[in-house]
Design a protein around this motif. Structure first.
Motif, PDB file in Angstrom:
ATOM      1  N   ALA A  46      42.711  38.719  25.510  1.00  0.00           N
ATOM      2  CA  ALA A  46      43.974  39.335  25.108  1.00  0.00           C
ATOM      3  C   ALA A  46      44.164  40.637  25.881  1.00  0.00           C
ATOM      4  N   GLY A  47      45.359  40.820  26.411  1.00  0.00           N
ATOM      5  CA  GLY A  47      45.638  42.024  27.183  1.00  0.00           C
ATOM      6  C   GLY A  47      45.416  41.866  28.662  1.00  0.00           C
ATOM      7  N   ALA A  48      44.870  40.718  29.062  1.00  0.00           N
ATOM      8  CA  ALA A  48      44.652  40.447  30.488  1.00  0.00           C
ATOM      9  C   ALA A  48      44.991  38.985  30.748  1.00  0.00           C
ATOM     10  N   PRO A  49      46.276  38.665  30.858  1.00  0.00           N
ATOM     11  CA  PRO A  49      46.694  37.269  31.048  1.00  0.00           C
ATOM     12  C   PRO A  49      46.025  36.628  32.251  1.00  0.00           C
ATOM     13  N   GLY A  50      45.573  35.398  32.051  1.00  0.00           N
ATOM     14  CA  GLY A  50      44.941  34.666  33.136  1.00  0.00           C
ATOM     15  C   GLY A  50      43.446  34.869  33.248  1.00  0.00           C
ATOM     16  N   TRP A  51      42.886  35.736  32.410  1.00  0.00           N
ATOM     17  CA  TRP A  51      41.452  36.012  32.452  1.00  0.00           C
ATOM     18  C   TRP A  51      40.788  35.532  31.165  1.00  0.00           C
ATOM     19  N   ARG A  52      39.597  34.961  31.315  1.00  0.00           N
ATOM     20  CA  ARG A  52      38.725  34.707  30.170  1.00  0.00           C
ATOM     21  C   ARG A  52      37.706  35.833  30.094  1.00  0.00           C
ATOM     22  N   ALA A  53      37.091  35.972  28.921  1.00  0.00           N
ATOM     23  CA  ALA A  53      36.145  37.076  28.721  1.00  0.00           C
ATOM     24  C   ALA A  53      34.985  37.011  29.713  1.00  0.00           C
ATOM     25  N   ASP A  54      34.428  35.814  29.944  1.00  0.00           N
ATOM     26  CA  ASP A  54      33.288  35.712  30.862  1.00  0.00           C
ATOM     27  C   ASP A  54      33.696  36.040  32.294  1.00  0.00           C
ATOM     28  N   GLU A  55      34.902  35.637  32.698  1.00  0.00           N
ATOM     29  CA  GLU A  55      35.380  35.960  34.042  1.00  0.00           C
ATOM     30  C   GLU A  55      35.573  37.461  34.205  1.00  0.00           C
ATOM     31  N   ALA A  56      36.143  38.088  33.186  1.00  0.00           N
ATOM     32  CA  ALA A  56      36.365  39.532  33.250  1.00  0.00           C
ATOM     33  C   ALA A  56      35.043  40.289  33.291  1.00  0.00           C
ATOM     34  N   ALA A  57      34.067  39.828  32.524  1.00  0.00           N
ATOM     35  CA  ALA A  57      32.754  40.471  32.534  1.00  0.00           C
ATOM     36  C   ALA A  57      32.110  40.359  33.916  1.00  0.00           C
ATOM     37  N   ARG A  58      32.205  39.190  34.506  1.00  0.00           N
ATOM     38  CA  ARG A  58      31.612  38.998  35.834  1.00  0.00           C
ATOM     39  C   ARG A  58      32.339  39.822  36.888  1.00  0.00           C
ATOM     40  N   ALA A  59      33.658  39.902  36.789  1.00  0.00           N
ATOM     41  CA  ALA A  59      34.405  40.740  37.725  1.00  0.00           C
ATOM     42  C   ALA A  59      33.997  42.203  37.576  1.00  0.00           C
ATOM     43  N   SER A  60      33.776  42.640  36.353  1.00  0.00           N
ATOM     44  CA  SER A  60      33.356  44.022  36.112  1.00  0.00           C
ATOM     45  C   SER A  60      31.989  44.292  36.720  1.00  0.00           C
ATOM     46  N   LEU A  61      31.090  43.312  36.623  1.00  0.00           N
ATOM     47  CA  LEU A  61      29.765  43.464  37.226  1.00  0.00           C
ATOM     48  C   LEU A  61      29.865  43.586  38.743  1.00  0.00           C
ATOM     49  N   LEU A  62      30.728  42.797  39.349  1.00  0.00           N
ATOM     50  CA  LEU A  62      30.910  42.875  40.804  1.00  0.00           C
ATOM     51  C   LEU A  62      31.489  44.224  41.212  1.00  0.00           C
ATOM     52  N   ALA A  63      32.421  44.720  40.410  1.00  0.00           N
ATOM     53  CA  ALA A  63      33.026  46.019  40.714  1.00  0.00           C
ATOM     54  C   ALA A  63      32.028  47.160  40.570  1.00  0.00           C
ATOM     55  N   ALA A  64      30.965  46.941  39.802  1.00  0.00           N
ATOM     56  CA  ALA A  64      29.947  47.974  39.614  1.00  0.00           C
ATOM     57  C   ALA A  64      28.957  48.045  40.773  1.00  0.00           C
ATOM     58  N   LEU A  65      28.951  47.043  41.636  1.00  0.00           N
ATOM     59  CA  LEU A  65      28.014  47.042  42.761  1.00  0.00           C
ATOM     60  C   LEU A  65      28.365  48.132  43.771  1.00  0.00           C
ATOM     61  N   PRO A  66      27.357  48.758  44.371  1.00  0.00           N
ATOM     62  CA  PRO A  66      27.622  49.711  45.442  1.00  0.00           C
ATOM     63  C   PRO A  66      28.322  49.014  46.607  1.00  0.00           C
ATOM     64  N   PRO A  67      29.279  49.640  47.250  1.00  0.00           N
ATOM     65  CA  PRO A  67      30.028  48.989  48.339  1.00  0.00           C
ATOM     66  C   PRO A  67      29.143  48.416  49.429  1.00  0.00           C
ATOM     67  N   GLU A  68      28.032  49.082  49.716  1.00  0.00           N
ATOM     68  CA  GLU A  68      27.185  48.602  50.800  1.00  0.00           C
ATOM     69  C   GLU A  68      26.449  47.304  50.438  1.00  0.00           C
ATOM     70  N   ASP A  69      26.350  46.998  49.151  1.00  0.00           N
ATOM     71  CA  ASP A  69      25.684  45.773  48.707  1.00  0.00           C
ATOM     72  C   ASP A  69      26.662  44.650  48.393  1.00  0.00           C
ATOM     73  N   LEU A  70      27.932  44.980  48.303  1.00  0.00           N
ATOM     74  CA  LEU A  70      28.898  44.077  47.702  1.00  0.00           C
ATOM     75  C   LEU A  70      29.044  42.752  48.438  1.00  0.00           C
ATOM     76  N   SER A  71      29.349  42.776  49.711  1.00  0.00           N
ATOM     77  CA  SER A  71      29.657  41.536  50.429  1.00  0.00           C
ATOM     78  C   SER A  71      28.492  40.559  50.401  1.00  0.00           C
ATOM     79  N   ALA A  72      27.294  41.051  50.700  1.00  0.00           N
ATOM     80  CA  ALA A  72      26.139  40.164  50.738  1.00  0.00           C
ATOM     81  C   ALA A  72      25.884  39.528  49.379  1.00  0.00           C
ATOM     82  N   ARG A  73      26.007  40.319  48.321  1.00  0.00           N
ATOM     83  CA  ARG A  73      25.740  39.777  46.985  1.00  0.00           C
ATOM     84  C   ARG A  73      26.857  38.828  46.538  1.00  0.00           C
ATOM     85  N   LEU A  74      28.091  39.078  46.963  1.00  0.00           N
ATOM     86  CA  LEU A  74      29.185  38.148  46.661  1.00  0.00           C
ATOM     87  C   LEU A  74      28.861  36.757  47.197  1.00  0.00           C
TER      88      LEU A  74
END
Length: 202
Positions: A46-74
């Motif tokens: 609720a409050g984020a159309p098109g998102w499920r809770a697990d998807e939003a949680a995973r997106a938040s985890l990705l956003a928490a990664l340091p930029p220098e680690d992001l691409s490789a871990r993606l």
């Protein structure tokens, strides 16, 4: 909606704690990413159309990664992930500081036969796709019955070459006694009308 807004809407202690750990220890993201659904559930957010809770949680985890680690871990999370986890990666891309390096992820999703992955690949992150690849992906949506309303920036990127591809597909359908999906037929009409108008202006 950006990553911070998504995290605020989610508002779950487990996610806050998991993101804090990922900021401290980026290597923890794999374990946290995999277990997100068990902790936050899979209900529409609720409050984020098109998102499920697990998807939003995973997106938040990705956003928490340091930029220098992001691409490789993606790439690792996508390659090793379930379909649900791949979908979360794709949906998160527009919220992350990434560029054309993510094109291989989008291309992989386009090659699949999963409508959800195809739709996610044609979201805002599709701006990184070249026009030829993008056209083929849009045509695949028509071929497989994926609604075109999920294609980001369709009105701006659709061009005469896409119209020609649609027209060819429509002719094949007609020869087989079948019709085009209504949204594809409507887009073809708009493209054809726009082309004729432009010709009349010359």
């Amino acid at each position: 909606m950006d990553a911070q807004e998504l995290l605020a809407v989610l508002d779950q202690d487990w996610v806050m704690e998991a993101c804090a750990e990922v900021r401290r220890r980026p290597e923890a993201v794999g374990r946290r990413f995999t277990s997100a659904g068990r902790h936050v559930g899979r209900a529409p957010l609720a409050g984020a159309p098109g998102w499920r809770a697990d998807e939003a949680a995973r997106a938040s985890l990705l956003a928490a990664l340091p930029p220098e680690d992001l691409s490789a871990r993606l790439f690792v999370l996508y390659a090793e992930g379930t379909t649900e986890e791949k979908l979360a990666v794709l949906k998160a891309l527009p919220l992350l500081p990434v560029g054309a390096e993510v094109v291989p992820l989008l291309e992989d999703a386009i090659r699949t036969n999963d409508a959800r992955l195809l739709t996610a690949a044609l979201g805002p992150a599709a701006r990184h796709l070249d026009q030829a690849t993008w056209r083929q992906a849009v045509l695949k949506c028509v071929f497989t019955g994926v609604p075109l309303d999920g294609v980001d920036d369709l009105g701006e990127r659709a061009d005469a070459e896409l119209a020609a591809m649609f027209a060819g597909f429509a002719a094949e359908r007609a020869a087989a006694g079948r019709t085009m999906p209504a949204d594809a037929a409507a887009l073809l009409d708009r493209l054809a009308t726009g082309h004729l108008h432009r010709q009349g202006e010359v």
